[in-house]
Structures are given as structure tokens and as C-alpha cells.
Write a protein that holds these residues in place. Sequence first.
Motif, mmCIF file in Angstrom:
data_model
loop_
_atom_site.group_PDB
_atom_site.id
_atom_site.type_symbol
_atom_site.label_atom_id
_atom_site.label_comp_id
_atom_site.label_asym_id
_atom_site.label_seq_id
_atom_site.Cartn_x
_atom_site.Cartn_y
_atom_site.Cartn_z
ATOM 1 N N SER A 101 0.823 -1.212 0.000
ATOM 2 C CA SER A 101 0.000 0.000 0.000
ATOM 3 C C SER A 101 0.859 1.265 0.000
ATOM 4 C CB SER A 101 -0.944 -0.001 1.210
ATOM 5 O OG SER A 101 -0.211 -0.087 2.422
ATOM 6 N N LYS A 102 1.930 1.274 0.781
ATOM 7 C CA LYS A 102 2.815 2.438 0.823
ATOM 8 C C LYS A 102 3.594 2.584 -0.479
ATOM 9 C CE LYS A 102 3.319 2.439 5.849
ATOM 10 N NZ LYS A 102 4.235 2.290 7.003
ATOM 11 N N PHE A 103 3.954 1.456 -1.063
ATOM 12 C CA PHE A 103 4.666 1.484 -2.342
ATOM 13 C C PHE A 103 3.776 2.074 -3.437
ATOM 14 C CE2 PHE A 103 5.684 -0.837 -6.348
ATOM 15 C CZ PHE A 103 6.909 -0.246 -6.600
ATOM 16 N N LEU A 104 2.519 1.639 -3.496
ATOM 17 C CA LEU A 104 1.597 2.163 -4.499
ATOM 18 C C LEU A 104 1.316 3.642 -4.285
ATOM 19 C CD1 LEU A 104 -0.951 -0.770 -4.864
ATOM 20 C CD2 LEU A 104 0.868 -0.101 -6.454
ATOM 21 N N LEU A 151 7.617 -5.428 -0.022
ATOM 22 C CA LEU A 151 8.668 -5.372 -1.030
ATOM 23 C C LEU A 151 9.767 -4.416 -0.576
ATOM 24 C CD1 LEU A 151 7.886 -2.470 -2.480
ATOM 25 C CD2 LEU A 151 6.253 -3.886 -3.688
ATOM 26 N N ALA A 152 10.858 -4.426 -1.314
ATOM 27 C CA ALA A 152 11.992 -3.565 -0.966
ATOM 28 C C ALA A 152 12.429 -2.780 -2.191
ATOM 29 C CB ALA A 152 13.152 -4.398 -0.437
ATOM 30 N N ILE A 153 12.673 -1.497 -1.998
ATOM 31 C CA ILE A 153 13.221 -0.645 -3.046
ATOM 32 C C ILE A 153 14.738 -0.613 -2.885
ATOM 33 C CG2 ILE A 153 13.411 1.728 -3.879
ATOM 34 C CD1 ILE A 153 10.528 2.136 -2.878
ATOM 35 N N GLN A 154 15.440 -0.916 -3.960
ATOM 36 C CA GLN A 154 16.895 -0.766 -3.948
ATOM 37 C C GLN A 154 17.256 0.513 -4.692
ATOM 38 O OE1 GLN A 154 19.544 -4.141 -5.092
ATOM 39 N NE2 GLN A 154 20.523 -2.638 -6.419
ATOM 40 N N SER A 155 18.133 1.315 -4.075
ATOM 41 C CA SER A 155 18.573 2.556 -4.690
ATOM 42 C C SER A 155 20.039 2.770 -4.323
ATOM 43 C CB SER A 155 17.699 3.720 -4.201
ATOM 44 O OG SER A 155 17.959 4.895 -4.928
ATOM 45 N N ILE A 185 14.130 4.787 -7.649
ATOM 46 C CA ILE A 185 14.058 3.323 -7.646
ATOM 47 C C ILE A 185 14.954 2.739 -8.725
ATOM 48 C CG2 ILE A 185 12.543 1.327 -7.932
ATOM 49 C CD1 ILE A 185 10.216 3.098 -6.969
ATOM 50 N N GLU A 186 15.923 1.952 -8.320
ATOM 51 C CA GLU A 186 16.778 1.247 -9.273
ATOM 52 C C GLU A 186 16.239 -0.154 -9.548
ATOM 53 O OE1 GLU A 186 21.493 0.391 -10.115
ATOM 54 O OE2 GLU A 186 20.864 0.862 -8.068
ATOM 55 N N LYS A 187 15.776 -0.815 -8.485
ATOM 56 C CA LYS A 187 15.270 -2.182 -8.618
ATOM 57 C C LYS A 187 14.283 -2.446 -7.486
ATOM 58 C CE LYS A 187 18.324 -5.305 -9.728
ATOM 59 N NZ LYS A 187 19.398 -6.356 -9.639
ATOM 60 N N ILE A 188 13.373 -3.379 -7.713
ATOM 61 C CA ILE A 188 12.395 -3.765 -6.700
ATOM 62 C C ILE A 188 12.556 -5.250 -6.392
ATOM 63 C CG2 ILE A 188 9.935 -3.992 -6.167
ATOM 64 C CD1 ILE A 188 9.471 -1.680 -8.184
ATOM 65 N N LEU A 193 1.012 1.594 -14.275
ATOM 66 C CA LEU A 193 1.287 2.952 -13.811
ATOM 67 C C LEU A 193 2.365 3.636 -14.647
ATOM 68 C CD1 LEU A 193 1.103 2.372 -9.943
ATOM 69 C CD2 LEU A 193 -0.526 3.616 -11.368
ATOM 70 N N GLY A 194 2.878 2.928 -15.654
ATOM 71 C CA GLY A 194 3.797 3.550 -16.606
ATOM 72 C C GLY A 194 5.261 3.481 -16.231
ATOM 73 N N PHE A 195 5.615 2.579 -15.324
ATOM 74 C CA PHE A 195 7.014 2.458 -14.919
ATOM 75 C C PHE A 195 7.604 1.158 -15.456
ATOM 76 C CE2 PHE A 195 4.983 5.097 -11.655
ATOM 77 C CZ PHE A 195 5.805 6.220 -11.707
ATOM 78 N N ASP A 196 8.919 1.114 -15.538
ATOM 79 C CA ASP A 196 9.596 -0.041 -16.131
ATOM 80 C C ASP A 196 10.779 -0.466 -15.253
ATOM 81 O OD1 ASP A 196 10.215 -2.030 -17.972
ATOM 82 O OD2 ASP A 196 11.536 -0.719 -19.122
ATOM 83 N N PHE A 197 10.510 -0.685 -13.978
ATOM 84 C CA PHE A 197 11.580 -1.074 -13.058
ATOM 85 C C PHE A 197 11.914 -2.554 -13.213
ATOM 86 C CE2 PHE A 197 8.930 2.036 -10.551
ATOM 87 C CZ PHE A 197 9.725 3.128 -10.830
ATOM 88 N N GLU A 198 13.147 -2.883 -12.919
ATOM 89 C CA GLU A 198 13.523 -4.299 -12.821
ATOM 90 C C GLU A 198 12.944 -4.841 -11.518
ATOM 91 O OE1 GLU A 198 17.534 -7.132 -12.621
ATOM 92 O OE2 GLU A 198 17.719 -4.996 -13.115
ATOM 93 N N ILE A 199 12.217 -5.948 -11.616
ATOM 94 C CA ILE A 199 11.548 -6.531 -10.452
ATOM 95 C C ILE A 199 11.992 -7.970 -10.289
ATOM 96 C CG2 ILE A 199 9.329 -7.091 -9.389
ATOM 97 C CD1 ILE A 199 8.077 -4.834 -11.042
ATOM 98 N N GLU A 200 12.487 -8.305 -9.097
ATOM 99 C CA GLU A 200 12.932 -9.656 -8.802
ATOM 100 C C GLU A 200 12.315 -10.128 -7.500
ATOM 101 O OE1 GLU A 200 17.105 -10.129 -8.616
ATOM 102 O OE2 GLU A 200 17.504 -9.224 -10.590
#
Length: 233
Positions: free
Chosen positions: A25-28, A107-111, A192-195, A216-223
Motif C-alpha cells: 500500500s505504501k509502495f503504491l 517489497l523492498a526498493i533498492q537505490s 528506484i533502481e530495482k524492486i 502505472l507507466g514504470f519499467d523497473f527491474e523486479i525480482e
Amino acid sequence: MYTHNPNITLPENPDTIVWKYLDLSKFLDLLLAKKLFMSRSDKFEDQYEGTFSEPTFEEIKRLSDNNPEFLDFYKTHREKVVVSSWHINEYESFAMWQIFTQNSEGLAIQSTIGRLQKALEVEKNFKQYIGQVNYIDYKKEYIPFDDMFFPFLFKRKSFQYEREVRIVGDLSNQEIKINDGLKIDVDINQLIEKIYIHPKSENWYKKLVIELVDKLGFDFEIEKSDLESDILI
């Protein structure tokens, strides 16, 4: 916007990896608003947040004997300082997953430090500073108070596991009311570099996150986190 402060300690390498662990929820909310929530410093669970160690407090009391407003200012200043906490680590942390995500749908945001600095450039109304937290013995060690941010960049040794770096903003000169915190503009693609998806999550959850991010129009790498990957033998 990010502002350099020579008094604040920060890793020299801008590629130093930092993490933020949060619920879906916080990520969205971050993606939808394109704003980063910064919590009011006196709203943290740690009651010592933004306060001084005993040796420093004794010195401040002496200085305020003939100037009680000096001490009053420090007491109320916490209500005008906002903080966003990040975790320094080359790798993801099992402990951080446990503490900062309520269930397997986190989830975790890597930056990186450099990305945080660039991501803050779009905020034009407020200045932000980034600093690494120092962990000390509050009964014995001294916290300098020649810079107004220092009380917010020190914590008790019990919190060393957090390995925290902070985005800090001081809104003392702003005529706005801060309740639990404040949202500031950020460049999401820089932030955000990676999720990483929670290690205990199901495959459907990863697919859901990928679909939501795409819509939402984003193109993050998600693992998916590999902390729960199959053993080799």
C-alpha cells in the motif's frame, strides 16, 4: 531539493546501495503520488528521536539558565523536522524484511546514495539533506549541537542493526502544519533502481506487482528475493 551540508557525514561513494522496506500500500502510494512520505521526527517509535545524549543535555541546560527560550526551541524543533529512513547494505537484509514488512506482501526498493540525491532535485519548495546515522551511548557520549541536524543523525547503540541513512528536512521556517509527516516531490525513476519482492510471497504476488507497476507507466527491474531460494543439496 537535495542540499549539500559539509557538516553531515555521508558515504563518499555515490554508488553506495541503500534500501527501503515497505508494504504494498505504501509502495503504491509512492508511485501514484510521485511523492516520498517523510515522517515527523517526534512521531517515531523511538522516544529518543531528535533528542540529545545526557552529556549534551547537561551543557544545553547550563547554556539556557539565563535564556529559557533556548531549551524550549530544542523541545519544539522536533515537530518541524521530517525524516525518510533508508538502510545501507550491499545485500538485502532478512532482519529488515521481518521488521518493516507486516506480511509476505511487502517489497523492498533498492537505490543508491547518488540516486537519492538526484531524485530529490524535483522538489522546489523544501530543502533536504542526506546523512548517515551515528550510533552512540546516550549516557556517556556527546552529541554536538553546532548544527541543527545533529540530534536527528544520532541514535542509541541498540539501533545499530538499522545501519540507517536519512533524508532530513527542516521546516522551521515554513508556515505549514505538519501532522504525521509531509510528502515531497521525487523523481521516481531516479529513486528506484530495482524492486525486490518479499521472500515468502507467492508467485501470483510478483505477477501482481509487475502488472501494477506496468499499468502505472514504470519499467523497473523486479525480482523476487532469493533469501528463500531452494537449497542446493
